[in-house]
Design a protein around this motif. Sequence first.
Motif, PDB file in Angstrom:
ATOM      1  N   THR A  30     -32.911  88.634 116.063  1.00 55.29           N
ATOM      2  CA  THR A  30     -33.970  89.234 115.074  1.00 55.29           C
ATOM      3  C   THR A  30     -34.148  90.743 115.146  1.00 55.29           C
ATOM      4  O   THR A  30     -34.345  91.550 114.308  1.00 55.29           O
ATOM      5  N   ASN A  31     -33.918  91.164 116.550  1.00 49.88           N
ATOM      6  CA  ASN A  31     -34.359  92.606 116.902  1.00 49.88           C
ATOM      7  C   ASN A  31     -33.273  93.431 117.213  1.00 49.88           C
ATOM      8  O   ASN A  31     -33.396  94.681 117.151  1.00 49.88           O
ATOM      9  N   VAL A  32     -32.228  92.906 117.546  1.00 49.28           N
ATOM     10  CA  VAL A  32     -30.952  93.659 117.878  1.00 49.28           C
ATOM     11  C   VAL A  32     -29.818  93.512 116.842  1.00 49.28           C
ATOM     12  O   VAL A  32     -29.323  94.391 116.181  1.00 49.28           O
ATOM     13  N   TRP A  33     -29.352  92.248 116.685  1.00 47.94           N
ATOM     14  CA  TRP A  33     -28.289  92.154 115.564  1.00 47.94           C
ATOM     15  C   TRP A  33     -28.756  92.640 113.920  1.00 47.94           C
ATOM     16  O   TRP A  33     -29.823  92.391 113.703  1.00 47.94           O
ATOM     17  N   ASN A  34     -27.835  93.414 113.369  1.00 46.87           N
ATOM     18  CA  ASN A  34     -28.097  93.918 112.180  1.00 46.87           C
ATOM     19  C   ASN A  34     -29.527  95.032 112.081  1.00 46.87           C
ATOM     20  O   ASN A  34     -29.992  95.144 111.113  1.00 46.87           O
ATOM     21  N   VAL A  35     -29.986  95.283 113.423  1.00 48.43           N
ATOM     22  CA  VAL A  35     -31.167  96.244 113.325  1.00 48.43           C
ATOM     23  C   VAL A  35     -30.396  97.378 114.094  1.00 48.43           C
ATOM     24  O   VAL A  35     -30.480  98.531 113.889  1.00 48.43           O
ATOM     25  N   GLN A  36     -29.979  97.043 115.551  1.00 48.25           N
ATOM     26  CA  GLN A  36     -29.456  98.151 116.142  1.00 48.25           C
ATOM     27  C   GLN A  36     -28.241  98.702 115.761  1.00 48.25           C
ATOM     28  O   GLN A  36     -27.352  97.852 115.372  1.00 48.25           O
ATOM     29  N   PRO A  37     -27.881 100.021 116.062  1.00 46.01           N
ATOM     30  CA  PRO A  37     -26.619 100.565 115.435  1.00 46.01           C
ATOM     31  C   PRO A  37     -25.290 100.072 115.889  1.00 46.01           C
ATOM     32  O   PRO A  37     -24.318 100.281 115.566  1.00 46.01           O
ATOM     33  N   PHE A  38     -25.346  99.499 117.418  1.00 44.48           N
ATOM     34  CA  PHE A  38     -24.228  99.141 118.066  1.00 44.48           C
ATOM     35  C   PHE A  38     -24.494  97.907 118.986  1.00 44.48           C
ATOM     36  O   PHE A  38     -25.192  98.132 119.975  1.00 44.48           O
ATOM     37  N   CYS A  39     -23.883  96.975 118.683  1.00 46.34           N
ATOM     38  CA  CYS A  39     -24.263  95.751 119.481  1.00 46.34           C
ATOM     39  C   CYS A  39     -23.261  94.672 119.459  1.00 46.34           C
ATOM     40  O   CYS A  39     -22.143  94.701 118.633  1.00 46.34           O
ATOM     41  N   ALA A  40     -23.133  93.792 120.274  1.00 45.05           N
ATOM     42  CA  ALA A  40     -21.994  92.439 120.379  1.00 45.05           C
ATOM     43  C   ALA A  40     -22.773  91.567 119.329  1.00 45.05           C
ATOM     44  O   ALA A  40     -23.825  91.188 119.113  1.00 45.05           O
ATOM     45  N   SER A  41     -21.667  90.681 118.910  1.00 45.88           N
ATOM     46  CA  SER A  41     -22.064  89.666 117.728  1.00 45.88           C
ATOM     47  C   SER A  41     -20.877  88.906 117.687  1.00 45.88           C
ATOM     48  O   SER A  41     -19.980  88.811 118.479  1.00 45.88           O
ATOM     49  N   TYR A  42     -20.921  87.612 117.037  1.00 49.73           N
ATOM     50  CA  TYR A  42     -20.093  86.741 116.691  1.00 49.73           C
ATOM     51  C   TYR A  42     -20.044  86.402 115.282  1.00 49.73           C
ATOM     52  O   TYR A  42     -21.010  86.511 114.575  1.00 49.73           O
ATOM     53  N   TRP A  43     -18.955  85.844 114.752  1.00 50.70           N
ATOM     54  CA  TRP A  43     -18.865  85.323 113.280  1.00 50.70           C
ATOM     55  C   TRP A  43     -18.233  83.821 113.427  1.00 50.70           C
ATOM     56  O   TRP A  43     -17.075  83.953 114.074  1.00 50.70           O
TER      57      TRP A  43
END
Length: 528
Positions: free
Chosen positions: A412-425
């Motif tokens: 909620t607060n990091v993914w799709n909000v902060q400009p550079f982060c770790a994620s997965y699909w």
Amino acid sequence: MSEKLDWMVARARAGKMSRREFIGRTTAMGVSAALASALFTKAAMAEPKKGGTIRVGLAGGESTNTLDPALAASVVPQVGNAQWGEQLVDMNPDGTIDFRIGEEVSSSPDSKVWTFKIRQGVTFSDGKPVTAEDVMATFKRHTDENAQSGALGIVKGITDMKAEGDKLTLTLDAPSADLPYLLTDYHLIIQPGGGYDNPNAGIGAGPYILETFEPGVRYVLQKNPNHWDPNMGHADTVEILSINDNTARTAALQSGQVHMMNRIDPKIAQLLAGAPGVEVRRAVGRGHYVFIMHVDKAPFDNNDLRTALKLAVKRDEMVEKVLGGLGSVGNDFPINAAYPLFDDTIPQRTYDAAAAKAAYDKSGHDGSPIILRTAPGAFPGAVDAANLFAASAKEAGIPLQIQLEPDDGYWTNVWNVQPFCASYWGGRPTQDQMYSTAYLSTAEWNDTKFKNAKFDELLMKARAELDDTKRKADYSEMAYIVRDEGGLILPMFNEFVAGIRAAEIGGWIDDPNAEMMNYRAPSKCWLV
């Protein structure tokens, strides 16, 4: 081959495959006729057992989770929603369409007008019948940008919807041979009245009825006695527990507190496979672990800097050290050989410290720390992967700094909000769906903020193209655009690695579509 054979055995067990078809398919795979016949007999006699409580331990739950399917962004709500909800269509492990609320589909010759026949006798958990109007309203809600649906990029191309009796007709702005596959998106759970009145009601037509929802803690669901599909919903109760800590989740499986878990830490997969009562299951598919940059925010609005970071990743090292070899290297676009029209001639990007340094210098960056945010739950081994990235970037003279974030609230607060982060699909069944969900300019879940008119044009062109050779060429050009201009750093494709209490759980199939048997393990499995 084992994954496909598992799926065929399950189909035979469920009465969905004849002996002749089963033997024909298995012998074509190299299985002897005698063994194929024996497997069919055993499968046909293995009736799922009913009753009991299946407990599931999952990473990927947060206190910010909601029941609105449009907003499901992590595994716990994805699995939870799949128990109380049904889609129009879903995916089978072999890549074919699994007809759910929609029982038939037909299209116009140009694949621009699609008509679905709605299954009769299906009811929501509140007792109301599921109608074509409910399906239409669901799709309409997801086309509304205010709904913030992760399926917006998929349904936005529907220009007209018409519900008449048991028929739903969808007209597209351009032909699409892939439409049924696109509509398998897990956000598109059919809700009464489309969910307009209360998208968080948790009322659906799935094999279980929601009883308790504690965000970031647990779901408790009771068997839906009126569910239309006898091959699902075998247990009386399903309890889904959010256990983000890898050690705690693994301990819960080993001790028998849960019957199944997701995301086994690859570093302990071999060790866990030898634990009493535990079986490690692996499914090779389209899932990928990534670092995402917002291309509309400094310093990531500079393509030279993005290129420098892409060149500063030791991909083979990540696959070996983070995934324990349970995966393959990525090439900074979200497609691999699991997709039929994959272009394997695209040059593989590799670590190049000198080229990375040159691109970094060319970017004119001021030398201040470049902040990469991550969390243990971003993906298995995310913190280790980020630290490896920082180390290889340092070798290239790039000041990459890791900032550890808490798991709770990350999506909620990091993914799709902060400009550079770790994620997965988790990947998607088709290239069209993957690109439409995350790279189309208008997609709600365009998590790199990538907007490219040429890419959008090619996506629409490929969607309408029925010639596979021409379509593959379009997809190849799109891959180059994302790889060379986008904000995606994709170092590795992962396998879905889960654990089950093998002597206590029946019906498990290694499904490449998404983890936990495409999120439906609790309703497709049973207690032995």
